[in-house]
Design an enzyme around this catalytic site. Structure first.
Site, PDB file in Angstrom:
ATOM      1  N   GLY A  70      34.865  35.107  46.042  1.00 38.11           N
ATOM      2  CA  GLY A  70      33.843  36.025  45.808  1.00 38.11           C
ATOM      3  C   GLY A  70      32.855  35.342  44.576  1.00 38.11           C
ATOM      4  CD  GLU A  71      33.996  34.061  40.350  1.00 39.49           C
ATOM      5  OE1 GLU A  71      33.400  33.164  40.176  1.00 39.49           O
ATOM      6  OE2 GLU A  71      34.848  34.362  39.658  1.00 39.49           O
ATOM      7  N   GLY A  72      29.853  35.042  44.634  1.00 41.35           N
ATOM      8  CA  GLY A  72      28.706  34.333  45.075  1.00 41.35           C
ATOM      9  C   GLY A  72      29.223  32.853  45.415  1.00 41.35           C
TER      10      GLY A  72
END
Length: 337
Positions: free
Chosen positions: A303-305
């Site tokens: 996640g987190e980009g």
């Protein structure tokens, strides 16, 4: 706020801005004239033309790249669907601010501005096995936060998220809007054990049963079964469309966040590309349904980009070739007959 009602969103999606086909055609012609066999750079050529279409210029740029990470908490976390407690969401937001997360390193390397937006972390959404996760007001405020996060000067937007229990939320949205039960969509997320995976699947099935009367309406489904960070991602993607900004989607959660938009209007994701396909169960099938071929497949699931952030580097390579290579005429090289 940009949208006062769900009907405002529906109205906006009925008349979406389109890319510039003249710029795309000019970029395509340039690719054909560069010193290489036609098509030999594969998808690097395709993404250069895609950027040209949505930036509305033959020679696209990546001078102003923004990674927007939205963070939210979820009532269903209390059901033991994650390997981590809800406090980790706020702790990771602090880690982002301190520069200690993976996305900080990737953003710096990729030459991107990182914007992190926490959404009422002290007030999680409601447990959607007992009622709607959000009411219309909550949903619209979160969506508006996403809209306002997108800067006016932006050549490319990357959207990502942080939120304990949000792979369960994403899986529930997919099940509601694409069919199936928890067993089809629930992966291990943060690394839950077998008992945790059973709890995830049970939670999803309970939510589907309770909300079966609303799943024919994508926006009400997003409100009832989603989360604030997912609504914010949808808002950011709509803002990007309004300004003709190309978007890279991150992993399973970020892609599930825009599934309601695709169900509302099939053309709504034309300005988007999938930065990568994650290792999370369901992401590959979701991308196939949305006809989004991932740029990278690195077995990531953070996640987190982060996956889409890495894909920025691929786009920079595509534009370096598109803008920096010589044409056959410039190089004095004979072209194909």
């Amino acid at each position: 706020m940009q949208f006062s009602t769900l009907d405002d969103i529906r109205g906006f999606c009925r008349d979406l801005p389109q890319g510039d086909e003249a710029s795309a055609a000019a970029a395509t012609q340039r690719q054909q004239n560069l010193t290489k066999p036609p098509g030999s750079l594969g998808r690097l050529e395709e993404v250069a033309i895609w950027l040209a279409r949505w930036q509305r210029r033959e020679m696209p740029r990546l001078d102003h790249v923004t990674i927007a990470v939205f963070a939210g908490n979820h009532g269903i976390a209390e059901r033991g669907v994650s390997a981590y407690p809800s406090e980790v969401t706020a702790q990771m937001v602090a880690n982002f601010a301190a520069g200690g997360a993976a996305i900080n390193q990737i953003a710096r390397l990729a030459g991107a501005e990182l914007r992190v937006e926490p959404l009422e972390l002290a007030r999680p959404t409601r447990d959607f096995t007992t009622g709607p996760a959000m009411d219309a007001a909550d949903f619209l405020v979160a969506l508006d936060t996403g809209w306002r996060t997108v800067p006016e000067r932006c050549d490319l937007l990357v959207v990502g998220e942080m939120g304990i229990a949000n792979t369960t939320v994403a899986a529930t949205l997919c099940a509601a809007l694409m069919g199936g039960r928890g067993v089809r969509w629930a992966g291990r997320g943060t690394g839950v054990d077998d008992a945790g995976l059973i709890r995830k699947r049970t939670t999803i099935d309970a939510a589907l049963k309770l909300h079966r009367g609303v799943i024919d309406d994508p926006l009400v489904t997003a409100m009832s079964l989603g989360g604030r960070e997912l609504a914010a991602i949808a808002g950011a993607v709509l803002a990007a469309r309004a300004r003709c900004i190309p978007v890279l989607l991150d992993g399973f959660v970020a892609t599930a966040a825009v599934l309601p938009l695709a169900r509302l209007q099939p053309d709504s994701l034309a300005h988007c590309r999938a930065g990568h396909v994650s290792a999370e169960l369901g992401h590959r099938e979701l991308l196939r349904e949305l006809e989004l071929a991932p740029l990278l497949d690195l077995n990531m699931r953070l996640g987190e980009g982060s996956g889409a952030g890495v894909a920025i580097l691929l786009l920079r390579a595509a534009l370096a070739c598109h803008g920096g290579m010589a044409t056959f005429a410039e190089a004095g090289v004979s072209g194909a007959d």
